[in-house]
Design an enzyme around this catalytic site. Sequence first.
Site, PDB file in Angstrom:
ATOM      1  N   SER A 119       0.767  -1.293  -0.195  1.00  0.00           N
ATOM      2  CA  SER A 119      -0.171   0.087   0.015  1.00  0.00           C
ATOM      3  C   SER A 119       0.809   1.322   0.137  1.00  0.00           C
ATOM      4  O   SER A 119       1.947   1.209   0.499  1.00  0.00           O
ATOM      5  CB  SER A 119      -0.861  -0.106   1.285  1.00  0.00           C
ATOM      6  OG  SER A 119      -1.616   1.118   1.347  1.00  0.00           O
ATOM      7  N   TYR A 141      -3.848   4.919  -4.273  1.00  0.00           N
ATOM      8  CA  TYR A 141      -4.921   5.688  -4.352  1.00  0.00           C
ATOM      9  C   TYR A 141      -4.970   6.757  -5.374  1.00  0.00           C
ATOM     10  O   TYR A 141      -3.794   7.415  -5.651  1.00  0.00           O
ATOM     11  CB  TYR A 141      -5.532   6.121  -2.892  1.00  0.00           C
ATOM     12  CG  TYR A 141      -6.080   4.758  -2.068  1.00  0.00           C
ATOM     13  CD1 TYR A 141      -6.890   4.294  -2.016  1.00  0.00           C
ATOM     14  CD2 TYR A 141      -4.941   4.338  -1.169  1.00  0.00           C
ATOM     15  CE1 TYR A 141      -7.446   3.466  -1.282  1.00  0.00           C
ATOM     16  CE2 TYR A 141      -5.218   3.287  -0.328  1.00  0.00           C
ATOM     17  CZ  TYR A 141      -6.509   2.674  -0.293  1.00  0.00           C
ATOM     18  OH  TYR A 141      -6.850   1.889   0.610  1.00  0.00           O
ATOM     19  N   THR A 167      -6.646   1.511  -6.460  1.00  0.00           N
ATOM     20  CA  THR A 167      -7.641   1.098  -5.652  1.00  0.00           C
ATOM     21  C   THR A 167      -8.387   2.509  -5.464  1.00  0.00           C
ATOM     22  O   THR A 167      -7.943   3.494  -4.774  1.00  0.00           O
ATOM     23  CB  THR A 167      -7.246   0.719  -4.072  1.00  0.00           C
ATOM     24  OG1 THR A 167      -6.336  -0.147  -4.171  1.00  0.00           O
ATOM     25  CG2 THR A 167      -8.339   0.550  -3.314  1.00  0.00           C
ATOM     26  N   LYS A 273      -8.534  -2.464  -8.585  1.00  0.00           N
ATOM     27  CA  LYS A 273      -8.886  -3.140  -7.476  1.00  0.00           C
ATOM     28  C   LYS A 273     -10.374  -2.442  -7.174  1.00  0.00           C
ATOM     29  O   LYS A 273     -10.545  -1.235  -7.126  1.00  0.00           O
ATOM     30  CB  LYS A 273      -7.912  -3.272  -6.323  1.00  0.00           C
ATOM     31  CG  LYS A 273      -8.232  -3.709  -5.120  1.00  0.00           C
ATOM     32  CD  LYS A 273      -7.365  -3.998  -4.098  1.00  0.00           C
ATOM     33  CE  LYS A 273      -7.579  -4.585  -2.763  1.00  0.00           C
ATOM     34  NZ  LYS A 273      -8.949  -3.973  -1.994  1.00  0.00           N
ATOM     35  N   HIS A 297     -13.740  -4.108  -0.724  1.00  0.00           N
ATOM     36  CA  HIS A 297     -12.778  -3.412   0.293  1.00  0.00           C
ATOM     37  C   HIS A 297     -12.904  -3.991   1.635  1.00  0.00           C
ATOM     38  O   HIS A 297     -12.714  -3.357   2.706  1.00  0.00           O
ATOM     39  CB  HIS A 297     -13.001  -1.936   0.485  1.00  0.00           C
ATOM     40  CG  HIS A 297     -11.636  -1.064   0.803  1.00  0.00           C
ATOM     41  ND1 HIS A 297     -11.041  -0.571  -0.282  1.00  0.00           N
ATOM     42  CD2 HIS A 297     -10.870  -0.646   1.737  1.00  0.00           C
ATOM     43  CE1 HIS A 297     -10.192   0.204   0.316  1.00  0.00           C
ATOM     44  NE2 HIS A 297     -10.047  -0.098   1.419  1.00  0.00           N
ATOM     45  N   GLY A 330     -12.584 -12.262   2.350  1.00  0.00           N
ATOM     46  CA  GLY A 330     -13.197 -13.403   3.064  1.00  0.00           C
ATOM     47  C   GLY A 330     -12.506 -14.901   3.022  1.00  0.00           C
ATOM     48  O   GLY A 330     -12.968 -15.763   3.620  1.00  0.00           O
ATOM     49  N   ILE A 331     -11.337 -14.729   2.372  1.00  0.00           N
ATOM     50  CA  ILE A 331     -10.287 -16.197   2.375  1.00  0.00           C
ATOM     51  C   ILE A 331     -10.004 -16.311   3.637  1.00  0.00           C
ATOM     52  O   ILE A 331      -9.228 -15.604   4.302  1.00  0.00           O
ATOM     53  CB  ILE A 331      -9.485 -15.961   1.419  1.00  0.00           C
ATOM     54  CG1 ILE A 331      -9.958 -15.487  -0.276  1.00  0.00           C
ATOM     55  CG2 ILE A 331      -8.286 -17.234   1.278  1.00  0.00           C
ATOM     56  CD1 ILE A 331     -10.589 -16.800  -0.556  1.00  0.00           C
ATOM     57  N   ARG A 352      -6.732  -9.728   6.140  1.00  0.00           N
ATOM     58  CA  ARG A 352      -6.872  -9.917   7.390  1.00  0.00           C
ATOM     59  C   ARG A 352      -6.079 -11.138   7.701  1.00  0.00           C
ATOM     60  O   ARG A 352      -5.427 -11.222   8.818  1.00  0.00           O
ATOM     61  CB  ARG A 352      -8.233 -10.013   7.953  1.00  0.00           C
ATOM     62  CG  ARG A 352      -9.141  -8.715   7.813  1.00  0.00           C
ATOM     63  CD  ARG A 352     -10.388  -8.748   8.359  1.00  0.00           C
ATOM     64  NE  ARG A 352     -11.115  -7.429   8.463  1.00  0.00           N
ATOM     65  CZ  ARG A 352     -12.150  -7.123   7.503  1.00  0.00           C
ATOM     66  NH1 ARG A 352     -12.246  -7.685   6.372  1.00  0.00           N
ATOM     67  NH2 ARG A 352     -12.455  -5.510   7.795  1.00  0.00           N
TER      68      ARG A 352
END
Length: 416
Positions: A119, A141, A167, A273, A297, A330-331, A352
């Site tokens: 990032s 961004y 993004t 993205k 996101h 969500g993986i 995460r």
Amino acid sequence: MNKPEWLTNPWKQNPWFESVAVAQERARKKLPAPVYGALVAGSERGQSRDDNQSAFAEIGLAPHVVGQQPERDQSTTVFGQQIGSPVIISPTGVQAVHPDGEVAVARAAAARGTIMGLSNFASKSVEEVCDTGATTFFQMYWTGDRDTMIQRMTRAHEAGAKGLIATLDWSFSIGRDWGSPEIPEKVDLKAMIRLAPQVATKPRWLVDFGRQFIDTGKLPDLTAPNLTPPGGEAPTFFGAYYEWMTTPPPSWQDVAWMREQWSQISGTPFVLKGVSRVDDALRAVDVGVAGISVSNHGGNNLDGTPAAIRMVHPISQRVGHQVDVVMDGGIRRGSDVVKALALGAKAVLIGRAYLWGLAANGQAGVENVLDLLNGGVDSALRGLALSSVAELGPEHLLVPEGFHRELGVPTAATTR
């Protein structure tokens, strides 16, 4: 053979964990409440964040009882890069869960042969991260004026970035029903005193950063070194956030300009993205992107946006033959990866999951998470009697009626 310390010392916790859920629990126990809260937060009621995970449980697998393959290959090519497994590090901002931050994550990515997404709000510089040897894609961004963006793209290219991720999907929908965690603008004496009651209960986290202070003589800061202007100082995270908020949002013409500039500077892939609609995916192809990431996101954008896994198949069906489509959101296990690939994603990005591994055990914790996901992919391929992730398709899944969310499907008059 020497026994590991955790085995001979009952007070020493086994640093290895057997699931991402265990990594999350260890991160929760180790991190101060505001830091952990920032990792798990989602916007508003958290509907999109929760759906990102729960949607995977609605999909079943169709295994074979005979015919399993003795060797199974997880390697793939995405965004022009050959990688050892279809699990990529998604770029996330200021990784203050561990003093080594993005450098530890990059080393883990390099060790496991995958792509590191960095990032521009990271706590470590693009030069430090590229120096690890990781195949690094720099994420930007739309912030600042055009000259500033060109300067940042040029710096990333000169550091060794192999691609750019734009993004553009965050809407600044930050209200949370349970409240937002307090994050200080900078780590100074005043902030330390104010947060001391919460931090004092997490001695292991304090020890990690205490070692950094002993080695470097510096306390951790919350600056964004990749946004440092030439000859200036790195802005604080909140200074960078303010720049983002006050920059007029981009048009599709602006996205085309950004892609063209990156092509002239680097000639490496440009990835967009945050795509959730078919019409946006078609427009992205029109402006010449090399790939798109289907994402909401991490549930931190507009709450109520469907889970990424619900949107990936309709989008990949329309543009997957023209650009690389990946999925982010969500993986938590290898079977999630397999489901995303079977629905048309070339690879998945994780956020995460690796941050919890980083918090729990630094670089080794990130490697642990990647190994767990890769092991789960291998188990699923074995059960499905497949020899490669390239063989995965919808026929290997049980997908309930109405599962997919086709957003922004063009009308007959505009359909290609």
